[in-house]
Scaffold this active site. Structure first.
Site, PDB file in Angstrom:
ATOM      1  N   SER A 652       0.741  -1.219  -0.060  1.00 52.03           N
ATOM      2  CA  SER A 652       0.050   0.056  -0.013  1.00 52.03           C
ATOM      3  C   SER A 652       0.727   1.173   0.054  1.00 52.03           C
ATOM      4  O   SER A 652       0.318   2.370  -0.119  1.00 52.03           O
ATOM      5  CB  SER A 652      -0.969   0.012   1.195  1.00 52.03           C
ATOM      6  OG  SER A 652      -0.129   0.205   2.412  1.00 52.03           O
ATOM      7  N   LYS A 692      -6.767   3.647   7.680  1.00 55.91           N
ATOM      8  CA  LYS A 692      -5.834   4.423   7.012  1.00 55.91           C
ATOM      9  C   LYS A 692      -6.430   5.978   7.050  1.00 55.91           C
ATOM     10  O   LYS A 692      -5.790   6.830   7.062  1.00 55.91           O
ATOM     11  CB  LYS A 692      -5.369   4.134   5.643  1.00 55.91           C
ATOM     12  CG  LYS A 692      -4.598   2.563   5.655  1.00 55.91           C
ATOM     13  CD  LYS A 692      -4.382   2.096   4.243  1.00 55.91           C
ATOM     14  CE  LYS A 692      -3.594   0.941   4.460  1.00 55.91           C
ATOM     15  NZ  LYS A 692      -3.465   0.396   2.942  1.00 55.91           N
TER      16      LYS A 692
END
Length: 1012
Positions: A652, A692
């Site tokens: 990511s 996130k």
């Protein structure tokens, strides 16, 4: 502090290992400098519960060797029976000669059920006794609690399913190494001969006066007359020796004596029997000497010894029934326990008793012991050893902390769940630069601050090269916390005369109150400087005040990471999230020690430091990069973090690395990027966007990537990243309140994101999540099952429901409960809750409750303005009103809490009014309403700004007024007729379900449709 050549070190490894042994061993930083190796040994035992369901586990938490403890089961007659010894997994004497125990922790709990039992029952009592095992007078389940009066050394009635954790804390320091009783080379005629080298330092010696002219008289009996000459308590789990002599006198001819010594265990059974004399004839009229010289090796002591007994058998050669037998005796014996007085060897002991556990259940004992070991000559050929590092500052800090352990809440026995929760507090204690946020919540902050002030200067005293570091840390403490730290160390609190407000470091302290930041209040100033009344300081900023290299001015890109920490087999996983920055070059000096030395290669052969070496990163880069954890980002600076973060796994962060490689920004890009890149250069979706998102918004940043709120991602990353602006965050902007780029319905989405619980992203877990999502979309029944699971997790009753399911395998009880439960809208439901719906009371607050809520709101508002004396209680006494200008001026000048209902008009001065020009008002209105280049603000908004300037006597808006103006601007923009009408939303076919308050860890918290 713990590494004089590395001034970025913050953790004291020794105290971290003491308080959290599962983090691994650490060298003891004392002046015992011998080459050694560090080793962590596990102990795992599955103990079967006896017929009575009760038992006792004896631990020797400080024993420097392989012995951990012993297990006893309670019999039907009320006596304990020895079951087995508890040892480390490896037999240390087989490979090592010398040892020092660093730390040890053990967990006792049960999680298994025997056949036919459907509920886990039973409780545990635990106590740490500062004496030896033989000195305990009452070892019953309830009697154990009276063994000590120290509340930090005992716990009672802990559910056996939750378990208890035993923590070994040192009772002495600066100890030498202990010989382990290892075998030594020897040759003998007997092939079973064994020679060992046992510990001889610090022996424990028991001196027993066996007889002092003791007179014995009896008549002859076939087989002899047996008496116990003495029985005494001793404690031994290692080798021992018995020495001494007895002198017998008699006037009877033909007397024959036999003597036998018995070593008795804790359960009362005989462990070792030694015949000292057999058929010894006594000579009349003289002293008959009977010497004692016994050696019992460690391998023959199969369970803890708690007493010794000497039996004398008297008989007569050719004796007849009725013959008289008599003798007198005197003499003493000495029992020497090798190494018995070594601190921690035999005392203290920790006893863990369990009761009412189902017969046949398994009680699991699991733990870890950390050692400093010196290998034997054979192993030393292949094992590298090194000297320990002498660190007086770390040693002094550890001693001071543990000397105050009762006041700091550091226990020797814990409920396992409480010990797991305290690990974050222990990490604060071990981190010299931590802001003590958790310690402050428990009221321990002042004590630890005072200890730091005492311990840290020791480094500069003994090692002049480290003086700048100690001075900088001490100055940082004095600067931010000087008054409170001095008060804790016995110095009166008073104005220090430092112009703290003039320092540039004040600029690093943000007013972001919603992050739960702690208050550094009452920083006294000299009269000619501005007064700073309680700045709200973030943990990262406080860490920066002590850390010399926390602020880095360099180009960087940011990306959030979801990580987990796995403690041990008995401890569950704990979720955490962190923001990382990508910087150019090899900069391992900026990483925490836990990340150094780990890297992954890209497709072009370059390295990205801070990643776990797992495969190849699917990127082609032109240079090396380093990823570092950060605490905050401001303008062109990032604040580094020294938290013990493990190396990163997953893809990511690819988007942030790609952006850094192409554009090479000179300042940090104030956008958090998340997204994985495939072989075609296309951006793929990533999981755990909600966590996130929460990580990004805690820093006031946008989250860019698939599924973000306001960024439309293109198929190609090069096109996508060109849209990133450089938008530094203002100094006075709150982190995530009223951010202009959030849509109106983002509050609920953000709440769900903050409440979500995720796990570390892995390809296997991502595939499983996608499969569950696909199944839920096509199967309504599966969707309902997931909703039930989310409801259980939200309310924290997953384990309770699982236990209930075991007791109700056919769901008969559950069906009856649901059939008889009141339904929403039913008569009984309306009578109880009104018309507000199922489970919600339809009533408003009482007048008293409403008044208290109002007082609390006023107090919180005053707190955001820096007026900390206006507590809810003070507001209530002030007529439920906030402080007047005179009261505020009185507090600022006198530093005393003003009296309620007193206006203090003498302190109020009329302010000079000045008018703002129309050009100034128009410029401010344009800046607030929209970015340059947009249409001018409407006249109504300009009038609102003009009113603010008029109220402020020509000055611009303050924080609260600016927030109100931003909200007014957003409302006017939504009412603008030139604004494009929103697309009508289709009406749902089915009624919308009530969203849960907190979604489950397996379900994404924000769907792609909600983010558009």
């Amino acid at each position: 502090m713990t590494n004089l050549s590395d001034q970025t070190q913050q953790i004291v490894p020794f105290i971290r290992s003491l308080l959290m042994p599962t983090t691994g061993p650490a060298s003891i930083p004392d002046d015992t400098l011998e080459k050694h190796t560090l080793r962590s040994e596990t102990s795992t035992y599955n103990l079967t519960v006896g017929d009575t369901g009760s038992g006792l586990i004896v631990f020797f938490p400080g024993f420097p060797g392989s012995i951990v403890g012993a297990h006893y089961t309670l019999q039907g007659n009320g006596n304990y029976k020895f079951d087995q010894m508890l040892l480390t997994a490896q037999n240390l004497p087989a490979s090592y000669n010398y040892c020092r125990l660093v730390s040890r922790s053990l967990t006792v709990r049960s999680s298994t059920l025997p056949g036919g039992v459907y509920a886990l029952n039973g409780t545990i009592n635990a106590v740490t006794f500062q004496g030896s095992l033989s000195e305990l007078t009452d070892v019953s389940y309830n009697g154990l609690m009276s063994a000590t009066a120290n509340i930090n050394d005992k716990i009672g009635n802990v559910l056996v399913g939750e378990g208890v954790t035993v923590l070994s804390l040192p009772t002495s320091y600066d100890l030498g190494y202990v010989r382990l009783g290892d075998p030594i080379p020897a040759i003998g005629l007997d092939p079973k001969m064994v020679a060992t080298c046992d510990s001889s330092d610090r022996p424990r010696v028991y001196t027993i006066t066996a007889a002092d002219d003791y007179q014995f008289s009896s008549q002859y009996q076939p087989g002899g007359v047996t008496i116990t000459l003495f029985s005494a308590n001793i404690d031994a789990i290692t080798s021992l020796s018995v020495g001494g002599e007895l002198v017998f006198r008699t006037s009877v001819h033909g007397l024959v004596l036999g003597a036998t010594i018995y070593l008795i265990g804790f359960d009362g059974t005989t462990v070792i029997t030694r015949a000292v004399a057999a058929n010894n004839g006594l000579t009349t009229g003289t002293d008959n000497l009977m010497p004692f010289n016994l050696v019992i090796p460690t391998n023959e002591i199969t369970q803890p010894i708690t007493s010794i007994k000497l039996e004398i058998v008297t008989s007569k050669s050719g004796g007849q029934a009725g013959d008289q037998m008599s003798w007198s005796a005197r003499g003493s014996l000495a029992v020497t326990i090798h190494g018995g007085n070594y601190p921690g060897a035999l005392r203290p002991v920790t006893l863990v008793a369990y009761e009412r556990v189902a017969t046949g259940s398994v009680v699991t004992v699991a733990g870890v012991s950390n050692f400093e070991l010196i290998p034997n000559p054979e192993l030393a050929k292949n094992l590298v050893t090194e000297y320990g590092r002498f660190d007086p500052g770390a040693m002094n800090y550890t001693k001071l902390i543990l000397s105050e352990r009762d006041r700091l809440g550091i226990k020797t026995v814990w409920p396992t769940r409480e010990y797991t929760d305290f690990r974050e507090y222990f990490m604060e204690v071990a981190d010299l630069n931590s802001p003590l946020k958790i310690a402050g919540a428990f009221g321990f902050k002042d004590i630890i601050r005072a200890i730091r002030r005492i311990a840290v200067p020791v480094v500069s005293t003994l090692f002049p090269p480290a003086a700048p570091l100690a001075h900088a840390i001490g100055e940082g403490v004095d600067y931010l916390l000087g008054d409170e730290a001095q008060a804790a160390s016995g110095t009166a609190r008073a104005a220090s005369g430092k112009a703290r407000a003039a320092s540039g470091r004040i600029r690093q302290l943000t007013l972001a109150a919603d992050k739960g930041y702690e208050v550094v209040a009452n920083l006294f100033q000299v009269p000619q400087n501005p007064v700073v009344d309680g700045i709200l300081a973030s943990p990262g900023v406080l860490r920066g005040a002590h850390n010399l290299d926390c602020v880095l001015r360099e180009g960087a890109t940011l990306f959030p990471v979801v990580i987990t920490t796995v403690e041990d087999a008995m401890t569950p996983k704990a979720l955490n999230s962190k923001m990382f920055a990508v910087i150019e070059g090899v900069r391992e000096d900026l990483q925490p020690p836990s990340q150094r030395g780990s890297f992954i290669r890209t497709l072009s052969g370059h390295r990205v430091y801070g990643y776990a070496p797992d495969g190849v990163l699917p990127l082609e880069t032109g240079r090396d990069y380093t990823v570092v954890p950060i605490d905050d980002v401001w303008d062109d600076s990032i604040m580094l973090s020294k938290d013990p973060i493990p190396p990163i796994v997953g893809n990511s962060g690819n988007l942030a690395i790609a952006y850094m490689d192409v554009f090479r920004p000179k300042v940090p890009i104030h956008v958090a990027m998340t997204g994985a890149l495939n072989a075609c250069g296309e951006i793929e979706k990533v999981s755990f966007r909600s966590t996130k998102l929460a990580t990004a918004h805690r820093l006031g940043l946008r989250l860019a990537g698939p599924g973000a709120f306001d960024v439309n991602t293109g198929p190609n990353w090069a096109t996508f990243i060109k849209r990133f602006p450089h938008n530094p965050r203002d100094w006075d902007r709150l982190p995530y309140l009223n951010l202009p780029y959030l849509p109106p319905n983002a509050g609920r989405q953000y709440h769900l994101a903050m409440a979500a619980s995720e796990f570390k992203e892995t390809p296997e877990l991502e595939s499983a999540v996608r499969a569950m999502e696909a199944a839920a979309n096509v199967d309504p029944l599966f969707q309902s099952a997931l909703s039930v699971f989310m409801w259980l997790e939200e309310n924290g009753i997953v384990t309770d429901m699982a236990n209930f399911a075991l007791s109700d395998p056919n769901a008969h009880r559950m069906r009856n409960f649901l059939a008889n439960a009141p339904q929403a809208g039913s008569k009984s439901q309306r009578a109880k809750y009104g018309t507000a719906g199922y489970g919600v009371e339809a009533r408003g607050p009482t007048p008293e409750e409403a008044q208290r809520e109002k007082d609390t709101r006023i107090s919180k508002k005053m707190e955001t303005m820096g007026i900390y004396f206006a507590t809810p209680e003070w507001v209530a006494l002030n007529g439920h009103r906030g402080p007047s200008p005179g009261q505020v001026k009185y507090w600022q000048n006198k530093r005393e809490i003003p009296d309620p209902n007193e206006d203090y008009l003498d302190y109020v001065h009329a302010e000079k009014s000045r008018l703002a020009s129309e050009e100034q008002i128009l410029r401010a209105a344009t800046s607030i309403y929209g970015a340059p280049g947009q249409a001018e603000p409407p006249q109504a908004f300009i009038d609102e700004v003009a009113k603010v300037y008029e109220i402020n006597h020509g000055r611009g808006p303050n924080q609260e007024q600016m927030k109100d103006l931003l909200l007014t601007a957003m409302e006017m923009k939504h009412r603008n007729p030139r604004r494009a009408l929103p697309k009508p939303k289709p009406k749902p076919n089915a009624p919308t379900q009530r969203p849960p308050g907190r979604l489950g860890r397996w379900i994404r918290t924000v769907s792609d449709e909600d983010l558009e």
